[in-house]
Design an enzyme around this catalytic site. Sequence first.
Site, PDB file in Angstrom:
ATOM      1  N   TYR A 187       3.359  28.478  51.002  1.00  0.00           N
ATOM      2  CA  TYR A 187       2.997  29.247  49.804  1.00  0.00           C
ATOM      3  C   TYR A 187       3.767  28.722  48.598  1.00  0.00           C
ATOM      4  O   TYR A 187       4.988  28.621  48.629  1.00  0.00           O
ATOM      5  CB  TYR A 187       3.311  30.741  49.984  1.00  0.00           C
ATOM      6  CG  TYR A 187       2.843  31.545  48.797  1.00  0.00           C
ATOM      7  CD1 TYR A 187       1.524  31.993  48.710  1.00  0.00           C
ATOM      8  CD2 TYR A 187       3.694  31.820  47.733  1.00  0.00           C
ATOM      9  CE1 TYR A 187       1.069  32.692  47.606  1.00  0.00           C
ATOM     10  CE2 TYR A 187       3.250  32.521  46.617  1.00  0.00           C
ATOM     11  CZ  TYR A 187       1.939  32.953  46.567  1.00  0.00           C
ATOM     12  OH  TYR A 187       1.496  33.634  45.471  1.00  0.00           O
ATOM     13  N   ASP A 234      10.621  23.828  48.000  1.00  0.00           N
ATOM     14  CA  ASP A 234      10.341  25.043  47.250  1.00  0.00           C
ATOM     15  C   ASP A 234      11.307  26.128  47.735  1.00  0.00           C
ATOM     16  O   ASP A 234      11.122  26.699  48.806  1.00  0.00           O
ATOM     17  CB  ASP A 234       8.882  25.453  47.472  1.00  0.00           C
ATOM     18  CG  ASP A 234       8.507  26.707  46.686  1.00  0.00           C
ATOM     19  OD1 ASP A 234       9.422  27.431  46.249  1.00  0.00           O
ATOM     20  OD2 ASP A 234       7.298  26.968  46.529  1.00  0.00           O
ATOM     21  N   LYS A 271      12.120  33.419  41.230  1.00  0.00           N
ATOM     22  CA  LYS A 271      12.368  34.787  41.709  1.00  0.00           C
ATOM     23  C   LYS A 271      13.710  35.392  41.267  1.00  0.00           C
ATOM     24  O   LYS A 271      13.772  36.015  40.232  1.00  0.00           O
ATOM     25  CB  LYS A 271      12.187  34.862  43.227  1.00  0.00           C
ATOM     26  CG  LYS A 271      10.715  34.632  43.617  1.00  0.00           C
ATOM     27  CD  LYS A 271      10.243  35.482  44.768  1.00  0.00           C
ATOM     28  CE  LYS A 271       8.732  35.555  44.826  1.00  0.00           C
ATOM     29  NZ  LYS A 271       8.096  34.464  45.584  1.00  0.00           N
TER      30      LYS A 271
HETATM   31  C1  LIG Z   1       6.811  33.675  45.143  1.00  0.00           C
HETATM   32  C2  LIG Z   1       6.768  32.242  45.448  1.00  0.00           C
HETATM   33  C3  LIG Z   1       6.163  31.314  44.570  1.00  0.00           C
HETATM   34  C4  LIG Z   1       5.418  31.741  43.343  1.00  0.00           C
HETATM   35  O1  LIG Z   1       6.222  32.385  42.401  1.00  0.00           O
HETATM   36  P1  LIG Z   1       5.523  33.235  41.227  1.00  0.00           P
HETATM   37  O2  LIG Z   1       6.675  33.593  40.342  1.00  0.00           O
HETATM   38  O3  LIG Z   1       4.870  34.420  41.873  1.00  0.00           O
HETATM   39  O4  LIG Z   1       4.530  32.347  40.564  1.00  0.00           O
HETATM   40  C5  LIG Z   1       6.235  29.975  44.891  1.00  0.00           C
HETATM   41  N1  LIG Z   1       6.856  29.557  46.018  1.00  0.00           N
HETATM   42  C6  LIG Z   1       7.435  30.408  46.876  1.00  0.00           C
HETATM   43  C7  LIG Z   1       8.132  29.876  48.085  1.00  0.00           C
HETATM   44  C8  LIG Z   1       7.400  31.788  46.636  1.00  0.00           C
HETATM   45  O5  LIG Z   1       7.960  32.633  47.521  1.00  0.00           O
END
Ligand SMILES: *Cc1c(COP(=O)(O)O)cnc(C)c1O
Length: 397
Positions: A134, A220, A249
């Site tokens: 994700y 990520d 986040k």
């Molecule tokens: C939440 C998340 C995103 C996306 O972040 P947003 O601020 O919602 O665009 C990308 N990568 C990971 C691993 C996430 O948990």
Amino acid sequence: MDESRIVEVEESHLARVYHRFPICIRRGRGALLYDVKGRRYLDCMGGYGVSLVGHSHPRVVEAIREQCERLIFCHSSLYNDVRAELVERLIKIAPEGLEKVFLSNSGAEAVECAIKLAVKYTGRSEFISMVRGYHGKTLGALSATWNPKYRKAFKSILIPNFKFVPFGRLDRVEEVISNRTAAVIAEPIQGEGGVHIAPEGFLQGLRELCDEHGALLILDEVQTGFGRTGRMWASEHWGVSPDVMCVAKSIAGGLPMGATLARSEIMDSLRVGEHTTTFGGNPLACAAACATIDIIVEERLVERARRLGGFFMELLSNLQDLRIVRDVRGLGLMIGVECRVDIYNVLMGCIKRGMIPLYSGRNVIRLLPPLVIKEDELAEAAQILEDTLREEEQKIG
Ligand SMILES: *Cc1c(COP(=O)(O)O)cnc(C)c1O
């Protein structure tokens, strides 16, 4: 506004794109949230991982208040004192070799920058991404995101250059990686995809394969970063340094911010104007992020996550005897309880008892409590989860 009116207005006029929980929150402190009627909840949703230092941490509040009175906005075409202070702090805690930063406003944006960097630096256009991975929902990030539920309706306009391989399967990466691969992108622990921890050797193997083929390794850490897993960066559990790292986040204590960190020569491949965003690196978010990083370092929250994670896992080990529980796993305060049933009733049962959990797919209960949560609060949360799961197991018979 009273509760029914709040719900009515939101339901009538907001895009219906979020799974809603039937609670109406007015305030929060530490790991606790309070609804409009004053009812207290243990927050194990943690704003999907945003609320790492807890709700309205006094130092974050003070930093925002102070900055707010001095200067709220300053575009990145002008230099700014708090932006420089943030960058200094970020580089100091960053994985080895990552010395340049692009500041943005969300996780998806941090990923967009990483994708463009990989194309610009390598001159290549193919990507390898992970099954259940994700990375956000803007078009570039969505192209790297696996879940067909999110992609299906937009497939016709997604970037087709992403190949998905099963998370943990180095042999499958080896089959598809080539001298056309710009980058491999992965989460060290898949958050949205069910709390799946990279198996031993996987990230190290990705690092080696990327080096062998001249591809970049993008990690990520939007959900796993800043101490969540008991290390500052989850990649440290495996001793791997990425070429590019995405964070967001929790970075600014709850204000919107994303950041893409990269090795200097990679970030320097972008020319003036090739990637910018108006609000990126604004003083208000930077002041909040400085305070957040100071809290993480000075309150030793990384060690705390490691210690409390062990304590919590021990409490949750009781759950392993339940027939409806398939697995309990996690690192630090990023924990998943995989069930053999759809978890909707369990989530609602926990909320009724005063604890807000999170889901990760239909059958994994995900817990991302603030790292400042107290031991007795964690014990209470574990008890609520156990009681709810036991009740659910009895109902199923
Ligand atoms: C939440 C998340 C995103 C996306 O972040 P947003 O601020 O919602 O665009 C990308 N990568 C990971 C691993 C996430 O948990």
